[in-house]
Design a protein around this motif. Structure first.
Motif, PDB file in Angstrom:
ATOM      1  N   GLY A 131      37.275  46.565  29.687  1.00 48.14           N
ATOM      2  CA  GLY A 131      36.840  45.217  29.992  1.00 48.14           C
ATOM      3  C   GLY A 131      37.828  44.461  30.861  1.00 48.14           C
ATOM      4  N   GLU A 132      39.122  44.664  30.619  1.00 49.81           N
ATOM      5  CA  GLU A 132      40.138  43.976  31.407  1.00 49.81           C
ATOM      6  C   GLU A 132      40.039  44.332  32.892  1.00 49.81           C
ATOM      7  N   GLU A 133      39.670  45.583  33.173  1.00 52.47           N
ATOM      8  CA  GLU A 133      39.542  46.009  34.569  1.00 52.47           C
ATOM      9  C   GLU A 133      38.353  45.341  35.258  1.00 52.47           C
ATOM     10  N   THR A 134      37.301  45.044  34.491  1.00 50.67           N
ATOM     11  CA  THR A 134      36.154  44.361  35.100  1.00 50.67           C
ATOM     12  C   THR A 134      36.538  42.946  35.528  1.00 50.67           C
ATOM     13  N   ILE A 135      37.342  42.291  34.722  1.00 51.92           N
ATOM     14  CA  ILE A 135      37.797  40.936  35.049  1.00 51.92           C
ATOM     15  C   ILE A 135      38.734  40.971  36.255  1.00 51.92           C
ATOM     16  N   ALA A 136      39.616  41.967  36.285  1.00 56.14           N
ATOM     17  CA  ALA A 136      40.523  42.111  37.418  1.00 56.14           C
ATOM     18  C   ALA A 136      39.750  42.318  38.715  1.00 56.14           C
ATOM     19  N   ALA A 137      38.631  43.042  38.639  1.00 64.14           N
ATOM     20  CA  ALA A 137      37.822  43.310  39.831  1.00 64.14           C
ATOM     21  C   ALA A 137      37.253  42.027  40.419  1.00 64.14           C
ATOM     22  N   VAL A 138      36.918  41.063  39.547  1.00 70.68           N
ATOM     23  CA  VAL A 138      36.418  39.772  40.022  1.00 70.68           C
ATOM     24  C   VAL A 138      37.554  38.973  40.646  1.00 70.68           C
ATOM     25  N   ARG A 139      38.687  38.969  39.995  1.00 66.63           N
ATOM     26  CA  ARG A 139      39.822  38.176  40.475  1.00 66.63           C
ATOM     27  C   ARG A 139      40.354  38.677  41.815  1.00 66.63           C
ATOM     28  N   ASN A 140      40.271  39.997  42.048  1.00 64.74           N
ATOM     29  CA  ASN A 140      40.796  40.507  43.319  1.00 64.74           C
ATOM     30  C   ASN A 140      39.722  40.632  44.400  1.00 64.74           C
ATOM     31  N   GLY A 141      38.510  40.131  44.094  1.00 66.19           N
ATOM     32  CA  GLY A 141      37.450  40.097  45.090  1.00 66.19           C
ATOM     33  C   GLY A 141      36.670  41.379  45.243  1.00 66.19           C
ATOM     34  N   GLU A 142      36.938  42.346  44.363  1.00 65.17           N
ATOM     35  CA  GLU A 142      36.215  43.620  44.428  1.00 65.17           C
ATOM     36  C   GLU A 142      34.771  43.467  43.949  1.00 65.17           C
ATOM     37  N   ALA A 143      34.538  42.501  43.056  1.00 71.97           N
ATOM     38  CA  ALA A 143      33.196  42.239  42.529  1.00 71.97           C
ATOM     39  C   ALA A 143      32.907  40.746  42.610  1.00 71.97           C
ATOM     40  N   ASP A 144      31.618  40.414  42.738  1.00 72.86           N
ATOM     41  CA  ASP A 144      31.218  39.006  42.804  1.00 72.86           C
ATOM     42  C   ASP A 144      31.242  38.343  41.431  1.00 72.86           C
ATOM     43  N   ALA A 145      30.981  39.133  40.396  1.00 70.96           N
ATOM     44  CA  ALA A 145      30.930  38.602  39.030  1.00 70.96           C
ATOM     45  C   ALA A 145      31.153  39.738  38.046  1.00 70.96           C
ATOM     46  N   VAL A 146      31.450  39.373  36.816  1.00 76.25           N
ATOM     47  CA  VAL A 146      31.555  40.343  35.719  1.00 76.25           C
ATOM     48  C   VAL A 146      30.484  39.994  34.700  1.00 76.25           C
ATOM     49  N   PHE A 147      29.888  41.011  34.082  1.00 75.42           N
ATOM     50  CA  PHE A 147      28.870  40.801  33.048  1.00 75.42           C
ATOM     51  C   PHE A 147      29.324  41.515  31.795  1.00 75.42           C
ATOM     52  N   ALA A 148      29.494  40.754  30.706  1.00 71.94           N
ATOM     53  CA  ALA A 148      30.013  41.327  29.456  1.00 71.94           C
ATOM     54  C   ALA A 148      29.621  40.439  28.288  1.00 71.94           C
ATOM     55  N   ASP A 149      30.019  40.838  27.077  1.00 65.33           N
ATOM     56  CA  ASP A 149      29.799  39.990  25.907  1.00 65.33           C
ATOM     57  C   ASP A 149      30.475  38.644  26.132  1.00 65.33           C
ATOM     58  N   ARG A 150      29.759  37.571  25.839  1.00 63.79           N
ATOM     59  CA  ARG A 150      30.310  36.234  26.045  1.00 63.79           C
ATOM     60  C   ARG A 150      31.567  36.022  25.204  1.00 63.79           C
ATOM     61  N   ASP A 151      31.563  36.545  23.970  1.00 65.84           N
ATOM     62  CA  ASP A 151      32.713  36.377  23.094  1.00 65.84           C
ATOM     63  C   ASP A 151      33.952  37.071  23.647  1.00 65.84           C
ATOM     64  N   PHE A 152      33.752  38.157  24.376  1.00 67.80           N
ATOM     65  CA  PHE A 152      34.883  38.841  25.003  1.00 67.80           C
ATOM     66  C   PHE A 152      35.395  38.050  26.198  1.00 67.80           C
ATOM     67  N   LEU A 153      34.470  37.511  26.992  1.00 69.35           N
ATOM     68  CA  LEU A 153      34.852  36.801  28.211  1.00 69.35           C
ATOM     69  C   LEU A 153      35.441  35.415  27.950  1.00 69.35           C
ATOM     70  N   ALA A 154      34.999  34.769  26.874  1.00 75.63           N
ATOM     71  CA  ALA A 154      35.365  33.368  26.629  1.00 75.63           C
ATOM     72  C   ALA A 154      36.864  33.085  26.695  1.00 75.63           C
ATOM     73  N   PRO A 155      37.721  33.873  26.037  1.00 75.21           N
ATOM     74  CA  PRO A 155      39.160  33.567  26.116  1.00 75.21           C
ATOM     75  C   PRO A 155      39.701  33.640  27.545  1.00 75.21           C
ATOM     76  N   TYR A 156      39.203  34.598  28.328  1.00 75.10           N
ATOM     77  CA  TYR A 156      39.662  34.727  29.707  1.00 75.10           C
ATOM     78  C   TYR A 156      39.227  33.509  30.538  1.00 75.10           C
TER      79      TYR A 156
END
Length: 241
Positions: free
Chosen positions: A150-175
């Motif tokens: 999951g951490e790599e999916t978030i990194a992909a958004v931050r570095n512009g590799e992906a337009d968005a990340v889709f995951a469990d809301r509870d996982f994404l919320a702290p980030y």
């Protein structure tokens, strides 16, 4: 003779007490607050606390085994452990390989997060491999970009590799909450229902184990302790039973 019989009975009782079923539970250890490795290097999280309580109620001796997500079902089927508690959503595809307990979390909300609230969710979307969210994106108009964690999916958004990340809301919320605005919910796409609920995965042959876990889960639902534990880990607004 009487003393011998009493001694034999005591020995049998002691042996029976020592033969409680040992169950190994596989978890990822990288998906907070469901499961993670804490500062002491120990497995922690909602599912670790819940698993220990379920095993106590089911009179099982349980240990947790850390396993990478992408091989978590194959290693269960191969008997490297006996159950999975890893934020795993019930799905028809997974039912082909394993069986599930009664759900211990309602179907969690999934969400899109990005660096902009108006991000293109039909562009390139990152998701963790072999998740129900990855399957959802694969059937959408978007281009799926899969990562092992999951951490790599978030990194992909931050570095512009992906337009968005889709995951469990509870996982994404702290980030999202701790990003100081660098990561935000995509407008109108932060509460998407995907899946049937989170449950324990087991081999199809382990019907007795399923029965024990189902009974323990039902008892926690009945006495309110499961809802209390859910809200402890996911907050007062979490979906409960």
């Amino acid at each position: 003779m009487k003393k011998i019989m009493l001694a034999a009975a005591a020995l049998a009782l002691t042996a029976g007490m020592g033969m409680a079923q040992t169950v190994r539970i596989g978890t990822e250890g990288a998906y907070p607050p469901f499961n993670f490795v804490n500062d002491k290097g120990q497995l922690d999280g909602f599912e670790i606390e819940l698993g220990n309580e379920l095993c106590k109620r089911a009179e099982l001796q349980c240990t947790f085994v850390k396993n990478d997500w992408d091989s978590i079902i194959p290693n269960l089927v191969s008997s490297n452990y006996d159950a999975i508690m890893a934020g795993m959503n019930i799905s028809e595809e997974r039912k082909k390989a394993i069986q599930f307990s009664e759900e211990y979390l309602p179907p969690p909300l999934s969400a899109y997060a990005a660096t902009s609230a108006d991000a293109d969710i039909e562009g390139t979307v990152a998701a963790q491999t072999s998740t129900i969210q990855a399957g959802y994106i694969a059937e959408s108009a978007a281009t799926l970009l899969e990562f092992p964690t999951g951490e790599e999916t978030i990194a992909a958004v931050r570095n512009g590799e992906a337009d968005a990340v889709f995951a469990d809301r509870d996982f994404l919320a702290p980030y999202v909450n701790e990003s100081n605005g660098d990561l935000v919910w995509v407008e109108g796409q932060d509460k998407v229902v995907v899946g049937e609920g989170i449950a324990i995965g087991m081999r199809k042959s382990d019907t007795e184990l399923k029965g024990k876990f189902d009974k323990a889960i039902e008892s926690m639902k009945a006495d309110g302790s499961l809802n209390a534990m859910i809200q402890k880990w996911y907050g007062p607004e979490a979906l409960i039973f």
